[in-house]
Design a protein around this motif. Structure first.
Motif, PDB file in Angstrom:
ATOM      1  N   GLU A 131       0.858  -1.172   0.000  1.00 17.11           N
ATOM      2  CA  GLU A 131       0.000   0.000   0.000  1.00 17.11           C
ATOM      3  C   GLU A 131       0.899   1.227   0.000  1.00 17.11           C
ATOM      4  O   GLU A 131       1.894   1.261   0.724  1.00 17.11           O
ATOM      5  N   ILE A 132       0.583   2.189  -0.834  1.00 18.87           N
ATOM      6  CA  ILE A 132       1.334   3.441  -0.814  1.00 18.87           C
ATOM      7  C   ILE A 132       0.344   4.553  -0.490  1.00 18.87           C
ATOM      8  O   ILE A 132      -0.572   4.828  -1.275  1.00 18.87           O
ATOM      9  N   PRO A 133       0.464   5.160   0.676  1.00 20.41           N
ATOM     10  CA  PRO A 133      -0.495   6.196   1.084  1.00 20.41           C
ATOM     11  C   PRO A 133      -0.390   7.451   0.220  1.00 20.41           C
ATOM     12  O   PRO A 133       0.644   7.693  -0.404  1.00 20.41           O
ATOM     13  N   ALA A 134      -1.444   8.240   0.212  1.00 18.15           N
ATOM     14  CA  ALA A 134      -1.483   9.478  -0.572  1.00 18.15           C
ATOM     15  C   ALA A 134      -0.341  10.393  -0.154  1.00 18.15           C
ATOM     16  O   ALA A 134      -0.025  10.529   1.027  1.00 18.15           O
ATOM     17  N   GLY A 135       0.298  11.004  -1.137  1.00 19.67           N
ATOM     18  CA  GLY A 135       1.330  11.992  -0.860  1.00 19.67           C
ATOM     19  C   GLY A 135       2.707  11.418  -0.608  1.00 19.67           C
ATOM     20  O   GLY A 135       3.674  12.161  -0.468  1.00 19.67           O
ATOM     21  N   VAL A 136       2.796  10.078  -0.558  1.00 22.33           N
ATOM     22  CA  VAL A 136       4.090   9.441  -0.293  1.00 22.33           C
ATOM     23  C   VAL A 136       4.860   9.267  -1.600  1.00 22.33           C
ATOM     24  O   VAL A 136       4.278   9.073  -2.665  1.00 22.33           O
ATOM     25  N   VAL A 192       6.544  18.921  -7.369  1.00 18.28           N
ATOM     26  CA  VAL A 192       5.154  18.587  -7.644  1.00 18.28           C
ATOM     27  C   VAL A 192       4.548  17.857  -6.440  1.00 18.28           C
ATOM     28  O   VAL A 192       3.413  18.109  -6.043  1.00 18.28           O
ATOM     29  N   ASN A 193       5.334  16.987  -5.829  1.00 20.85           N
ATOM     30  CA  ASN A 193       4.857  16.280  -4.637  1.00 20.85           C
ATOM     31  C   ASN A 193       4.625  17.251  -3.480  1.00 20.85           C
ATOM     32  O   ASN A 193       3.605  17.189  -2.788  1.00 20.85           O
ATOM     33  N   ALA A 194       5.543  18.185  -3.280  1.00 21.96           N
ATOM     34  CA  ALA A 194       5.427  19.119  -2.162  1.00 21.96           C
ATOM     35  C   ALA A 194       4.272  20.091  -2.367  1.00 21.96           C
ATOM     36  O   ALA A 194       3.541  20.404  -1.434  1.00 21.96           O
ATOM     37  N   GLU A 195       4.101  20.554  -3.615  1.00 24.85           N
ATOM     38  CA  GLU A 195       3.084  21.586  -3.857  1.00 24.85           C
ATOM     39  C   GLU A 195       1.697  21.013  -4.055  1.00 24.85           C
ATOM     40  O   GLU A 195       0.701  21.613  -3.658  1.00 24.85           O
ATOM     41  N   LEU A 196       1.608  19.844  -4.692  1.00 23.64           N
ATOM     42  CA  LEU A 196       0.289  19.299  -5.034  1.00 23.64           C
ATOM     43  C   LEU A 196      -0.048  18.016  -4.286  1.00 23.64           C
ATOM     44  O   LEU A 196      -1.137  17.479  -4.422  1.00 23.64           O
ATOM     45  N   GLY A 197       0.898  17.500  -3.522  1.00 22.11           N
ATOM     46  CA  GLY A 197       0.644  16.261  -2.791  1.00 22.11           C
ATOM     47  C   GLY A 197       0.567  15.034  -3.687  1.00 22.11           C
ATOM     48  O   GLY A 197      -0.020  14.014  -3.309  1.00 22.11           O
ATOM     49  N   HIS A 231      17.068   1.995 -11.146  1.00 30.94           N
ATOM     50  CA  HIS A 231      18.312   1.348 -10.737  1.00 30.94           C
ATOM     51  C   HIS A 231      19.277   2.391 -10.222  1.00 30.94           C
ATOM     52  O   HIS A 231      20.372   2.081  -9.794  1.00 30.94           O
ATOM     53  N   ASP A 232      18.846   3.637 -10.318  1.00 30.20           N
ATOM     54  CA  ASP A 232      19.727   4.728  -9.963  1.00 30.20           C
ATOM     55  C   ASP A 232      19.558   5.042  -8.478  1.00 30.20           C
ATOM     56  O   ASP A 232      18.555   5.599  -8.057  1.00 30.20           O
ATOM     57  N   MET A 233      20.564   4.649  -7.699  1.00 31.34           N
ATOM     58  CA  MET A 233      20.466   4.841  -6.258  1.00 31.34           C
ATOM     59  C   MET A 233      20.331   6.323  -5.922  1.00 31.34           C
ATOM     60  O   MET A 233      19.699   6.694  -4.949  1.00 31.34           O
ATOM     61  N   GLY A 234      20.923   7.173  -6.769  1.00 31.50           N
ATOM     62  CA  GLY A 234      20.820   8.614  -6.562  1.00 31.50           C
ATOM     63  C   GLY A 234      19.378   9.080  -6.677  1.00 31.50           C
ATOM     64  O   GLY A 234      18.908   9.890  -5.874  1.00 31.50           O
ATOM     65  N   ASP A 235      18.650   8.556  -7.666  1.00 30.70           N
ATOM     66  CA  ASP A 235      17.231   8.895  -7.827  1.00 30.70           C
ATOM     67  C   ASP A 235      16.460   8.512  -6.570  1.00 30.70           C
ATOM     68  O   ASP A 235      15.661   9.276  -6.048  1.00 30.70           O
ATOM     69  N   ILE A 236      16.699   7.285  -6.135  1.00 31.38           N
ATOM     70  CA  ILE A 236      15.938   6.760  -5.002  1.00 31.38           C
ATOM     71  C   ILE A 236      16.195   7.606  -3.764  1.00 31.38           C
ATOM     72  O   ILE A 236      15.269   8.023  -3.076  1.00 31.38           O
ATOM     73  N   SER A 237      17.484   7.891  -3.500  1.00 35.21           N
ATOM     74  CA  SER A 237      17.794   8.694  -2.309  1.00 35.21           C
ATOM     75  C   SER A 237      17.246  10.104  -2.424  1.00 35.21           C
ATOM     76  O   SER A 237      16.790  10.670  -1.443  1.00 35.21           O
ATOM     77  N   ALA A 238      17.319  10.682  -3.626  1.00 33.96           N
ATOM     78  CA  ALA A 238      16.933  12.084  -3.773  1.00 33.96           C
ATOM     79  C   ALA A 238      15.418  12.262  -3.774  1.00 33.96           C
ATOM     80  O   ALA A 238      14.921  13.325  -3.414  1.00 33.96           O
ATOM     81  N   ILE A 239      14.685  11.253  -4.176  1.00 33.13           N
ATOM     82  CA  ILE A 239      13.244  11.414  -4.313  1.00 33.13           C
ATOM     83  C   ILE A 239      12.452  10.739  -3.194  1.00 33.13           C
ATOM     84  O   ILE A 239      11.532  11.331  -2.641  1.00 33.13           O
ATOM     85  N   CYS A 240      12.811   9.512  -2.838  1.00 31.67           N
ATOM     86  CA  CYS A 240      11.838   8.677  -2.128  1.00 31.67           C
ATOM     87  C   CYS A 240      11.935   8.723  -0.617  1.00 31.67           C
ATOM     88  O   CYS A 240      13.019   8.777  -0.057  1.00 31.67           O
ATOM     89  N   ASP A 241      10.766   8.695   0.040  1.00 26.10           N
ATOM     90  CA  ASP A 241      10.768   8.597   1.485  1.00 26.10           C
ATOM     91  C   ASP A 241      10.365   7.211   1.979  1.00 26.10           C
ATOM     92  O   ASP A 241      10.481   6.918   3.152  1.00 26.10           O
ATOM     93  N   GLN A 242       9.901   6.362   1.078  1.00 31.54           N
ATOM     94  CA  GLN A 242       9.584   4.979   1.428  1.00 31.54           C
ATOM     95  C   GLN A 242      10.248   4.067   0.403  1.00 31.54           C
ATOM     96  O   GLN A 242      10.339   4.421  -0.767  1.00 31.54           O
ATOM     97  N   VAL A 243      10.671   2.903   0.833  1.00 26.75           N
ATOM     98  CA  VAL A 243      11.281   1.960  -0.101  1.00 26.75           C
ATOM     99  C   VAL A 243      10.608   0.596   0.041  1.00 26.75           C
ATOM    100  O   VAL A 243      10.473   0.071   1.142  1.00 26.75           O
ATOM    101  N   LEU A 244      10.129   0.064  -1.083  1.00 32.35           N
ATOM    102  CA  LEU A 244       9.615  -1.302  -1.128  1.00 32.35           C
ATOM    103  C   LEU A 244      10.622  -2.108  -1.931  1.00 32.35           C
ATOM    104  O   LEU A 244      10.959  -1.733  -3.054  1.00 32.35           O
TER     105      LEU A 244
END
Ligand SMILES: Nc1ncnc2c1ncn2[C@@H]1O[C@H](COP(=O)(O)OP(=O)(O)O)[C@@H](O)[C@H]1O
Ligand SMILES: [Mg+2]
Length: 350
Positions: free
Chosen positions: A44-49, A200-205, A213-226
């Motif tokens: 499950e991925i909650p809204a805004g995550v 876009v995530n911060a302003e519009l939720g 595969h880009d660890m940089g993308d994942i670290s820079a963007i994501c707050d949850q990891v599956l």
């Protein structure tokens, strides 16, 4: 916002026999092999995550995204995205979502980017104010104006990906699926895409599901990891929690050496031997220009204990304990070491 319940997808793959006659017989043969691309994932991925969906090649990430975006129906199980089952209500669903597939274009191949945008504006009935605001944002961040009137087919991969990302967000979707969105982009553009998604995530939720595969993308963007392995979600939590599962940690340090030891490697050898003798299970190596890397088992020592030892025995001039390497953590999960599907899901509280 995104729910997957025992979502599974099997493909029938016809066994191919060698040679022309073989190919012909394949046409008529009813023999096939079942490829289980996704074997019952639930998450499950909650809204805004902003969630990263991470797994080795062939783990079933793209197939999952295709089911969540309605491009494919599941063999069994169910998906709900913004209240709809995507593959049942593709049209209504498309108003809610944006999609980028790094491997394949969502744009009109023969049209210049501005024309594609005008069509999307019409399809999604994007209000003037929204359209103008978004075009301004993309112009600033992605330099879309530079693409001019070149048909998409003649754009470079980097130019095309910029347009793909912009196109996916143009209608302010509730959810955006990004499947390898920065493939082929240079670092500056990668950063522009990351900033755009975060903004876009911060302003519009906007809810974000990213595979990369880009660890940089994942670290820079994501707050949850599956983390998916062999078609199952084997870990979920924050990036910090995932990194904390690392079994090996490292501390780097530099020290002022005793004058009589300054020549040759003798003093480094003595230093590494001292560390290895006192910190059970640790290994020390000279990495560059006198810097020593101490790797230690995380279940036996804490960073504090390791640094305490170093400060006590060396005239330390610099010392850092970096975060564990995400790639290393993932490699360990993929290669098993007790974390296979049969071991059940490792979950850390959010
Ligand atoms: N259309 C298809 N037909 C047959 N097999 C497929 C098809 N699409 C994907 N697969 C197989 O399903 C598995 C998962 O693929 P995919 O979802 O693309 O993985 P990922 O995106 O994680 O690399 C792979 O073994 C792949 O070869
Ligand atoms: Mg893929």
């Amino acid at each position: 916002m995104i729910v997957a319940e025992n979502l599974a997808k099997e493909f029938k793959v016809h066994e191919r026999k060698p040679g022309l006659l073989g190919s012909l017989s394949t046409l008529f043969s009813r023999e096939y092999r079942l490829v289980r691309a996704v074997s019952g994932v639930s998450f499950e991925i909650p809204a805004g995550v902003k969630a990263a969906y991470v797994g080795a090649n062939g783990a079933g990430k793209s197939t999952t995204v295709k089911m969540l975006t309605g491009i494919m129906s599941p063999t069994s199980g169910r998906a709900v995205v913004a209240g709809l089952e995507p593959y049942r209500e593709r049209r209504r669903n498309s108003a809610n979502i944006g999609v980028v597939f790094g491997q394949r274009s969502q744009l009109w191949w023969d049209l210049p980017v501005p024309d594609s945008f005008r069509i999307l504006r019409r399809i999604h009935e994007i209000p003037d104010a929204v359209y103008r605001r978004n075009m301004d944002l993309y112009r600033d961040l992605l330099d879309l104006g530079a693409l001019g009137n070149t048909p998409v087919r003649q754009l470079s991969l980097g130019q095309r990906m910029r347009a793909e990302v912009a196109a996916s967000l143009l209608h302010d979707p509730k959810v955006v699926f990004l499947d390898e969105p920065t493939i082929g982009l240079d670092l500056v553009l990668k950063e522009a895409v990351r900033e755009l998604v975060n903004r876009v995530n911060a302003e519009l939720g906007t809810t974000v599901m990213l595979t990369s595969h880009d660890m940089g993308d994942i670290s820079a963007i994501c707050d949850q990891v599956l983390v998916v392995n062999r078609g199952e979600v084997v870990h979920r939590g924050t990036m910090h929690e995932l990194l904390r599962t690392a079994d090996t940690r490292a501390v780097f340090f530099e020290h002022r050496q005793q004058p009589e030891h300054q020549v040759g490697h003798g003093s480094t050898d003595r230093a590494t031997a001292l560390i290895e003798a006192h910190l059970d299970g640790a290994s020390a190596t000279l990495v560059d220009g006198g810097r020593i890397k101490v790797e230690y088992p995380a279940d036996r020592w804490s960073a504090r204990q390791v640094m305490g030892f170093l400060l006590e025995h060396f005239d330390v001039t610099d010392c850092v304990a970096p975060e564990p390497d995400l790639e290393m953590v993932l490699r360990r999960i993929y290669t098993g070491s007790g974390n296979g599907p049969s071991a059940g899901m490792r979950e850390t509280a959010a």
